[in-house]
Design a protein around this motif. Sequence first.
Motif, PDB file in Angstrom:
ATOM      1  N   THR A 453      -5.902  18.483 -38.187  1.00 54.94           N
ATOM      2  CA  THR A 453      -6.164  17.335 -37.920  1.00 54.94           C
ATOM      3  C   THR A 453      -5.176  16.841 -39.393  1.00 54.94           C
ATOM      4  N   GLU A 454      -5.614  17.545 -40.758  1.00 58.37           N
ATOM      5  CA  GLU A 454      -4.931  16.716 -41.721  1.00 58.37           C
ATOM      6  C   GLU A 454      -3.991  17.293 -42.198  1.00 58.37           C
ATOM      7  N   LYS A 455      -3.893  18.331 -41.030  1.00 58.46           N
ATOM      8  CA  LYS A 455      -2.049  19.202 -41.832  1.00 58.46           C
ATOM      9  C   LYS A 455      -0.827  18.397 -40.969  1.00 58.46           C
ATOM     10  N   LYS A 456      -2.147  18.040 -39.745  1.00 57.60           N
ATOM     11  CA  LYS A 456      -0.463  17.105 -38.354  1.00 57.60           C
ATOM     12  C   LYS A 456      -0.324  15.290 -39.311  1.00 57.60           C
ATOM     13  N   GLY A 457      -1.027  15.401 -40.516  1.00 53.64           N
ATOM     14  CA  GLY A 457      -0.618  14.011 -40.897  1.00 53.64           C
ATOM     15  C   GLY A 457      -2.249  12.961 -41.029  1.00 53.64           C
ATOM     16  N   ILE A 458      -2.966  12.967 -39.427  1.00 50.10           N
ATOM     17  CA  ILE A 458      -3.993  12.472 -39.809  1.00 50.10           C
ATOM     18  C   ILE A 458      -4.666  12.718 -40.470  1.00 50.10           C
ATOM     19  N   ALA A 459      -6.057  11.449 -40.782  1.00 47.22           N
ATOM     20  CA  ALA A 459      -7.079  10.841 -41.595  1.00 47.22           C
ATOM     21  C   ALA A 459      -7.714  12.002 -40.922  1.00 47.22           C
ATOM     22  N   ARG A 460      -9.340  12.194 -42.009  1.00 38.23           N
ATOM     23  CA  ARG A 460     -10.222  13.009 -40.982  1.00 38.23           C
ATOM     24  C   ARG A 460     -10.746  12.470 -40.360  1.00 38.23           C
ATOM     25  N   ILE A 461     -11.043  13.478 -38.822  1.00 33.67           N
ATOM     26  CA  ILE A 461     -11.864  12.498 -37.406  1.00 33.67           C
ATOM     27  C   ILE A 461     -13.220  12.312 -37.710  1.00 33.67           C
ATOM     28  N   ASP A 462     -13.571  11.351 -36.874  1.00 36.76           N
ATOM     29  CA  ASP A 462     -15.337  11.493 -37.388  1.00 36.76           C
ATOM     30  C   ASP A 462     -15.640  12.621 -36.193  1.00 36.76           C
ATOM     31  N   VAL A 463     -16.719  13.394 -36.683  1.00 37.48           N
ATOM     32  CA  VAL A 463     -17.451  14.455 -35.200  1.00 37.48           C
ATOM     33  C   VAL A 463     -18.241  14.847 -35.365  1.00 37.48           C
ATOM     34  N   GLY A 464     -19.023  12.415 -35.031  1.00 37.23           N
ATOM     35  CA  GLY A 464     -20.991  12.768 -34.352  1.00 37.23           C
ATOM     36  C   GLY A 464     -21.526  12.813 -35.478  1.00 37.23           C
ATOM     37  N   PHE A 465     -22.689  12.491 -34.912  1.00 36.79           N
ATOM     38  CA  PHE A 465     -23.822  12.132 -36.090  1.00 36.79           C
ATOM     39  C   PHE A 465     -24.524  14.215 -36.627  1.00 36.79           C
ATOM     40  N   GLU A 466     -24.763  14.004 -37.478  1.00 35.87           N
ATOM     41  CA  GLU A 466     -25.052  15.142 -38.096  1.00 35.87           C
ATOM     42  C   GLU A 466     -26.683  15.877 -37.415  1.00 35.87           C
ATOM     43  N   SER A 467     -26.987  14.154 -36.853  1.00 36.62           N
ATOM     44  CA  SER A 467     -28.747  14.755 -36.018  1.00 36.62           C
ATOM     45  C   SER A 467     -28.670  13.721 -35.375  1.00 36.62           C
ATOM     46  N   VAL A 468     -29.451  13.732 -34.002  1.00 37.30           N
ATOM     47  CA  VAL A 468     -29.797  13.344 -33.351  1.00 37.30           C
ATOM     48  C   VAL A 468     -31.345  11.795 -33.624  1.00 37.30           C
ATOM     49  N   SER A 469     -32.051  12.075 -34.615  1.00 34.27           N
ATOM     50  CA  SER A 469     -32.222  10.333 -35.412  1.00 34.27           C
ATOM     51  C   SER A 469     -31.443   9.995 -35.673  1.00 34.27           C
ATOM     52  N   GLU A 470     -30.306   9.902 -35.830  1.00 37.49           N
ATOM     53  CA  GLU A 470     -29.246   8.743 -36.157  1.00 37.49           C
ATOM     54  C   GLU A 470     -29.295   7.914 -34.780  1.00 37.49           C
ATOM     55  N   VAL A 471     -29.169   8.583 -33.854  1.00 35.71           N
ATOM     56  CA  VAL A 471     -28.692   7.915 -32.038  1.00 35.71           C
ATOM     57  C   VAL A 471     -30.614   7.055 -31.820  1.00 35.71           C
ATOM     58  N   ALA A 472     -31.475   7.789 -32.197  1.00 35.86           N
ATOM     59  CA  ALA A 472     -32.009   7.338 -32.786  1.00 35.86           C
ATOM     60  C   ALA A 472     -33.138   6.109 -32.912  1.00 35.86           C
ATOM     61  N   LEU A 473     -32.284   6.071 -34.296  1.00 35.84           N
ATOM     62  CA  LEU A 473     -32.088   4.516 -34.990  1.00 35.84           C
ATOM     63  C   LEU A 473     -31.694   3.691 -34.706  1.00 35.84           C
ATOM     64  N   ARG A 474     -30.739   3.087 -34.015  1.00 34.41           N
ATOM     65  CA  ARG A 474     -29.666   2.808 -33.415  1.00 34.41           C
ATOM     66  C   ARG A 474     -30.773   1.635 -32.047  1.00 34.41           C
ATOM     67  N   LYS A 475     -31.966   1.925 -32.046  1.00 37.24           N
ATOM     68  CA  LYS A 475     -32.431   1.166 -31.161  1.00 37.24           C
ATOM     69  C   LYS A 475     -32.658  -0.241 -31.319  1.00 37.24           C
ATOM     70  N   VAL A 476     -32.438  -1.455 -31.382  1.00 34.55           N
ATOM     71  CA  VAL A 476     -32.296  -2.691 -31.719  1.00 34.55           C
ATOM     72  C   VAL A 476     -33.697  -2.451 -32.938  1.00 34.55           C
ATOM     73  N   SER A 477     -34.111  -3.680 -33.628  1.00 34.25           N
ATOM     74  CA  SER A 477     -35.830  -3.768 -33.641  1.00 34.25           C
ATOM     75  C   SER A 477     -36.097  -4.907 -32.941  1.00 34.25           C
ATOM     76  N   ARG A 478     -37.165  -5.456 -31.806  1.00 34.06           N
ATOM     77  CA  ARG A 478     -37.533  -6.644 -31.852  1.00 34.06           C
ATOM     78  C   ARG A 478     -38.063  -7.134 -32.558  1.00 34.06           C
ATOM     79  N   ARG A 479     -38.621  -6.997 -33.711  1.00 31.33           N
ATOM     80  CA  ARG A 479     -39.157  -7.431 -34.538  1.00 31.33           C
ATOM     81  C   ARG A 479     -38.669  -8.413 -35.411  1.00 31.33           C
ATOM     82  N   VAL A 480     -37.503  -7.977 -36.250  1.00 30.00           N
ATOM     83  CA  VAL A 480     -36.169  -8.456 -36.771  1.00 30.00           C
ATOM     84  C   VAL A 480     -35.548  -9.481 -35.450  1.00 30.00           C
ATOM     85  N   LEU A 481     -35.882  -9.587 -34.495  1.00 34.67           N
ATOM     86  CA  LEU A 481     -34.787 -10.314 -33.854  1.00 34.67           C
ATOM     87  C   LEU A 481     -36.044 -11.733 -33.516  1.00 34.67           C
ATOM     88  N   LYS A 482     -36.835 -11.001 -33.194  1.00 32.14           N
ATOM     89  CA  LYS A 482     -38.188 -12.614 -32.745  1.00 32.14           C
ATOM     90  C   LYS A 482     -38.017 -12.630 -34.641  1.00 32.14           C
TER      91      LYS A 482
END
Length: 925
Positions: A453-482
């Motif tokens: 992609t860089e050779k064609k002039g497109i900035a480095r694309i995102d390729v997802g998270f390294e670990s599924v734990s990052e997805v798990a951490l995207r849960k909303v904190s109900r304690r903070v919400l409260k």
Amino acid sequence: MNWQNKIKAFLHDPPDKALKIAGHEGRRDSLLEVLNLKFDISPEFDQIASSMERIVPETGVLIDFSRTDRNFHPILHHPIIGKDGKKHFKLTSESVLGLKKSRIENILIEFLDKEKDILKRLKSREDKITYFRIWRFMKELIERELGKELANLPADTRCPDHTIWDHLDASSAIYGVMSRTPALLMFKLTPVQDFIKNARKERDLWAGSHLLSYLTFKAIEVVVEKYGPDAVIFPHLRGQPFFDFEYLNYFGDFIDRENLKTKLDVANIPNKFLAIVDFKSVDDLKCEIRKAIDETLEDLFKFSVKEAFGSVSDHVINYSLKILQNYFNVTVCAIPADLEKLIEILKNLPSSVREKYEKWIELIKTLGYKLRIFDLYSLMFEFLEEIVAIESRKFEKSEGLGKPKCSLCGELEIFGSKETWKNADVKLFKENEILCPVCLVKRVYSDWFKERTEKKGIARIDVGFESVSEVALRKVSRRVLKDHSKKLTFYDIIEDTKLAREVKCETLVKTFYDNVSEILDKLDMPFNYELAYTENLRDVESVSKTLGVEKNMIANIRNVEKYLENARKAIEELEERIGKLPRYYAILMMDGDNMGRMLVGDDMKTVDNYLHPKVVAQLPDKLKDKVKDVKRLITPATHSAISRALAHFSINVVPSIVEKHRGELIYAGGDDVLALLPIDSALACAYRIWREFGKDWDGWNLLPAKKMSAGILIVHYKHPLYDALDKVRELEKKAKSLGRNAVAVGYLTRGGSYYEVVFNWSMVPKLGEFVDLLLSEERPRISKRIIYDVIENAENLPNDQNAIEAYLKFEFMRHYEGDGKAEDLARKAIDLARGIRVTLSSSDLEELKVDLSRVKLSRLNEKINEQISNGFSIDAIKNVLSKLSIEYNAEELYGLILKKQVKGLFVLFKILRDCESDLGDVHED
């Protein structure tokens, strides 16, 4: 290919044709003049395309916008559901109403001037580039500058079930092979599921899906280079990110590179394609396609070896490269458009298949049309599907050398030797990880694709998270919400200093990062979010396992124990303030129901559903009866329209929904979806995707108007990803096996307990009330104890509807703390429970002494779940028993099923409560 003639074929009808049919040839000629071209090619290609795209009775009725009566104005029907998915050109109709017909002339002048201006901008010095630009951007620019209505006019106003662009695509494709032997070609790349599932990291999962899409596109590119992008019927390429990426040098500033970068991140090309080609060139195409795939794999493999090991002998590289290339099975089959031969074959087919084609041919002849070579396109496609399905299963495994097997997939032999792996880059591989050539390229694929992609002039694309734990951490904190009324995720707080400051956690987060960084910097490794969990910070060994590096590399870091203690204490205190960091995530897998039926045309309706109502009204009674009896056949234009609908859904609709629900989209190719999501948003996300898939239109963009089934697995971040993928696939299959149009949710705890439930999509909007009450810490609320009581006691209840309802009322009276609505909640729960799918076992029916000697248990379950999907009642059970000739008490069987449904509902309540599910957005448009 004569690209000048392709331009002439593509522009043989002007995009404005439906505004005023009279004189449209003159407008075509004036458009071609802009390109210094003249329409001097035989119109036979248009006749063939028109014949296979539509069947139009001659009535003498004129339908276009030159009429002042809106009843005779063009409309657009959905290509599958016909008139039930009708679109009106309201703005255009309003603008031409009245007595002065000159109004349409004014619109035509403006439209034609704009078309000419667009063509001037798209024109290039090279005819091929001009053609590609016109094909890719003319519709888009008309839509942008004249509005969506005028960019989506029908091809034929009498049979308005496809747009002018569908017709232009099909016509140009036919022209490209008309002088030879036209044929349908289908490509399929396998394996898919086994290749994708062998993943240890999320990055492996992304790479497997993305690489399959990219390899399929490299095969498509062979056809595109020879015949043009219009030759590819499925998948649709106009607006397809991989197509735009590969032809960036043609398109230049017409492409929004930032938008392309985002879309290119997602694997969105299925492993099959369909195209119109020259039959005599098929053998050459097969060789060129195999060569394109092999060359791509060779480039990727050599890059991977260099990145992972530096220098390795050519002998080792060449041997392993053959293993990699032979792993992929490429199937390419084609059928020539030989009408006479197809008619002969048709005579020997079963009457159930033969009848629909014979009726179609008879209708064509009745209307006085001449049969043309592609009039049995639908039959060609059905044959081709069967041939490819058979051929793609013919695959021989290559013999190995007896070396150790891959530590990830366990199937193929490792690359090189164990000695080779002693020199592997520790940043790419965990300790003791020794991979085969296939798993090796998946691990390095993201870096290889970034470089392209860089050779064609497109900035480095995102390729997802390294670990599924990052997805798990995207849960909303109900304690903070409260406490702070802020809807922040755990990931937000850990990742964003400003947000951490807002909830008074900045110092703790900084302490955590500073101490973990002291370790990671010494190892020259990127940040890993699994280190946010205290169990991974206990000691040197825990960190070693988490990072996949040798224990002594960490032990040798000065003050490492102090760094771990500081980081661990910071996280412990952080959890006291914002709640326990989530350790579970969700895998969502979705698939369209009966898509094969749609693609072969089994879902098509009778011909009258696709004609303009004024055409049907003008038919003589005999012909009117005929068009109401003969089923519409699938055509290239219809296939193209379906392909457009699936492309819009997967490229534009699904990614925005997954992003809104804080997920990570791995794959969206047509009707298939694979995504990772935080557990609180997974069900809401799946519901929104299902709802959009079921719509017929998204503005002027087609949608599939079909149903979907889904599997959702809630699983711990440390559970092996490949096993979790197997389990979620089984859940999706179960949803389909229990009547389709359903969602199956599984919850696998770290301790090994497993909960599972399958239910109707229609339940989802009604679940939120119960989940909110179960999660509430203030009155009104429902005690979570009700869940365990009902799950434990439900199966011991009598098989009696009244007893079950009375029991549930009793439990709600005991466990509801609120405003006297316990009885109402019990009634709602019973109504909800009737949407739970069930599986009766042989022991269930033995206990009831139900005689199944004349029917299989699987058949009974199938029929019961069909009823549950459409509305469940005692009368429905009576109907099932009657149809299957089973003599039994319907009330008692209904009671048994209802017990299972009530238990299933409370299993679902448990899962949703444990996930703290947020179903608040499922009602939104």
